[in-house]
Structures are given as structure tokens and as C-alpha cells.
Scaffold this active site. Structure first.
Site, PDB file in Angstrom:
ATOM      1  N   CYS A  72     -60.175 -23.162  31.513  1.00 38.51           N
ATOM      2  CA  CYS A  72     -58.773 -23.245  31.531  1.00 38.51           C
ATOM      3  C   CYS A  72     -58.235 -21.830  30.769  1.00 38.51           C
ATOM      4  O   CYS A  72     -58.811 -21.695  29.621  1.00 38.51           O
ATOM      5  CB  CYS A  72     -58.355 -24.502  30.757  1.00 38.51           C
ATOM      6  SG  CYS A  72     -56.589 -24.482  30.539  1.00 38.51           S
ATOM      7  N   CYS A 126     -55.120 -18.549  36.479  1.00 36.05           N
ATOM      8  CA  CYS A 126     -54.967 -19.882  36.067  1.00 36.05           C
ATOM      9  C   CYS A 126     -56.130 -20.393  37.018  1.00 36.05           C
ATOM     10  O   CYS A 126     -55.926 -20.260  38.399  1.00 36.05           O
ATOM     11  CB  CYS A 126     -53.762 -20.620  36.275  1.00 36.05           C
ATOM     12  SG  CYS A 126     -53.471 -22.299  36.087  1.00 36.05           S
TER      13      CYS A 126
HETATM   14  N1  DGL Z   1     -56.070 -24.330  34.706  1.00 43.00           N
HETATM   15  C1  DGL Z   1     -55.177 -24.260  33.422  1.00 43.00           C
HETATM   16  C2  DGL Z   1     -55.394 -22.632  33.189  1.00 43.00           C
HETATM   17  O1  DGL Z   1     -56.054 -22.025  33.692  1.00 43.00           O
HETATM   18  C3  DGL Z   1     -53.958 -24.781  33.720  1.00 43.00           C
HETATM   19  C4  DGL Z   1     -53.095 -24.536  32.369  1.00 43.00           C
HETATM   20  C5  DGL Z   1     -51.885 -25.677  32.203  1.00 43.00           C
HETATM   21  O2  DGL Z   1     -52.449 -26.999  32.272  1.00 43.00           O
HETATM   22  O3  DGL Z   1     -50.945 -25.214  32.397  1.00 43.00           O
HETATM   23  O4  DGL Z   1     -54.850 -21.989  32.701  1.00 43.00           O
END
Ligand code: DGL
Length: 295
Positions: A90, A200
Site C-alpha cells: 500500500c 496506488c
Molecule cells: N492500495 C492503497 C495504496 O496503494 C490504497 C490506499 C487507500 O486505501 O486509500 O495507496
């Protein structure tokens, strides 16, 4: 995102850790499954345990302390389950809390960050777009990446409001989602961008919808394969690689702090993995009681 380098100052005592132990992979929700997919392709012999903190996603709408609190709690939980190494899959959690997790846990850790360096290396027009959460874009880590690697390349940074929520409900192609994406991508094309950083881990699941809008005018930078390679290097460095057995790959174990139904659906449709998702409660300071919706 690209693999975030391990700190050389961390001392790790791995005596007695079996290489058969699983690698823990964690994301605020379903996005880290794009990293899990790359890790499985790179190292099919590794046992994987995945936690989606879907009950509290999106992290991009949370405050910094909340993100640190959840990240540390989930990484500790994975460690207690016997994980030999962790991937914080993440960008938002990495940006806010990777240093804290490194200080807290005695196992190797790989984080992720937007692929500014590869984008700057390959953009010909010297204009590149970045789609990431607001938290990632305003973080000191991200600003540091731009200072280090952007060079003469202009980065157009666009918060992807609404995109994580769409993937969390398994929407990777509705008319509403496409309209949202068009609003983010067309200004980049108008400004002459030829490269798009998917900052993301949820966004690689939107690649078909993005392609429909931008065609081949933007090169997409998804660094999940680089993350898998970084994990492989880190496991090798610590003598933690699972011995390849030649048997079928070990099926990952999936956990969710939410109800898990969307995780099961996305895992089946996009990863072709038919697995159950177990519900798990992982309390933390900000979510001390199981029913807390603290924000
Ligand atoms: N997959 C997460 C990232 O790479 C998402 C973050 C979120 O939950 O806003 O930032």
C-alpha cells in the site's frame, strides 16, 4: 509504485525462522492483490498470507495517525501468525508508516512507492502524470521522490478520489468509473503527458478502463513486478527463500477485516484464484473495540 529499499541500519535476528514460513502481504483493501499476483508469478513456491483492511479502507481519506495505527497493528498480527517477511503493499501506508513498522518488527520488510524514477527515465515528452491517493501525494516521502528523481520531467499529480472505493466494490469498468477516470486523465493528455504512474496498488486493476481512454498515448508504470523482485532479493539476502518443491504452488490464505465477499470476487475474476476469505478482527488503538468505526 516501486519497491521501497530496505533500511541497511535494521538488525534482523532470523535464527530459527523457517524458510517455509509465509510472507505476509497487507493493504488497506484489495489493491495489494495486484502485488500478490506479481509475487506468485515470481515465486510460486512461497506461502502467502494476505490481509485486506477493507473495513477501514480507503486509507487515503484517513488521518496520518490512523494509518500508522492500523498498519502497525496488522503487521504485528501477521508477524504473530509466523510471517518471515512482510510486504506493505500500500503506497499510502508505506508513505506514512514504513519507518515505524521497521522499528517495531524484527523481520524483513518491503514497502511500495510510486514509480517516479522509472517514469522520469522513460518519458520522452518530459511530462508524466501520477495518480495516487491524496495522502501519498502530500507525504514527505513522495515529495522526496520527486526531488530525487524527477529531474527535468514535469509530474502532474492527480489524487484519484473515488478510485479505491470503486475497486473495493469490484467496479473496474462502470460508466461512472470511466467518467471519473476521464476527468483525471484527459488533462494529462492535454498537457502532453506520455507516461502515467499508477501510484496506488488498487489502480492496476483499472488498467483496461484506463487503456480504453488513453489508448497507447500513455505508458503505464505499474511496478508490482519490481516489488516482487525486490522481495525475492530481500528473502535471498536473509536466506529465507522457500525451497522450490516442483509441486503445485501453495494457495495463499486470505483474510479481511471486512466481510470478504468482494475480495473473494476480485480474487476469482482478476487472479483466477478460487479461495475462501476469512474474516479477522485486528484491534488497534484507534479501533480498540471490534465495532469501532473510529476515523
Ligand atoms: N492500495 C492503497 C495504496 O496503494 C490504497 C490506499 C487507500 O486505501 O486509500 O495507496
Amino acid at each position: 509504485m516501486s519497491a521501497e529499499s530496505p533500511s541497511s541500519s535494521v538488525r534482523i535476528d532470523l535464527s530459527g525462522v523457517a524458510s517455509r514460513a509465509p510472507v505476509g502481504i497487507f493493504d488497506s483493501g484489495l489493491g495489494g492483490l495486484s502485488v500478490l499476483r506479481a509475487v506468485r508469478a515470481q515465486m510460486p513456491g512461497e506461502a502467502l498470507v494476505y490481509v485486506a483492511d477493507s473495513r477501514y479502507a480507503p486509507y487515503g481519506e484517513r488521518d496520518d495517525d490512523f494509518i500508522c495505527d492500523r498498519t502497525v497493528a496488522i503487521c504485528k498480527w501477521l508477524y504473530q501468525q509466523g510471517a518471515k517477511a512482510l510486504v506493505v503493499a500500500c503506497n499510502t501506508a508505506t508513505a506514512q508508516s514504513i519507518a515505524l513498522v521497521r522499528d517495531t518488527l524484527p523481520i524483513p520488510l518491503v514497502g511500495v512507492e510510486p514509480g517516479i524514477k522509472p517514469a522520469a527515465l522513460q518519458s520522452k515528452t518530459r511530462v508524466a502524470g501520477v495518480l495516487a491517493t491524496q495522502v501519498t501525494l502530500r507525504s514527505a516521502r513522495f515529495q522526496g521522490l520527486l526531488e530525487r528523481y524527477a529531474a527535468d520531467c514535469r509530474f502532474l499529480c492527480q489524487p484519484g478520489h473515488g478510485l479505491v472505493q470503486a475497486v473495493e466494490r469490484c467496479d473496474v469498468g462502470s460508466a461512472e468509473l470511466r467518467a471519473l477516470l476521464r476527468g483525471y486523465l484527459e488533462p494529462m493528455l492535454d498537457a502532453g503527458a506520455d507516461t502515467l504512474v499508477l501510484g496506488c496498488t488498487h489502480y492496476p486493476f483499472l488498467d483496461a478502463a484506463i487503456r480504453d481512454i488513453v489508448g497507447d498515448r500513455l505508458t503505464l508504470i505499474d511496478t508490482s513486478i519490481a516489488i516482487a523482485r525486490q522481495l525475492e532479493r530481500v528473502l535471498d539476502q536473509h536466506g529465507l527463500r522457500a525451497a522450490s518443491s516442483g509441486d503445485a504452488p501453495v494457495p495463499p490464505r486470505f483474510f479481511s477485516t471486512g466481510d470478504g465477499s468482494h475480495q473473494q470476487q476480485l480474487t476469482a475474476t482478476l487472479l483466477n484464484l478460487h479461495a475462501t476469505v476469512d474474516h479477522v478482527v485486528i484491534p488497534s488503538r484507534r479501533t480498540a473495540t471490534p465495532d469501532s468505526q473510529a476515523a
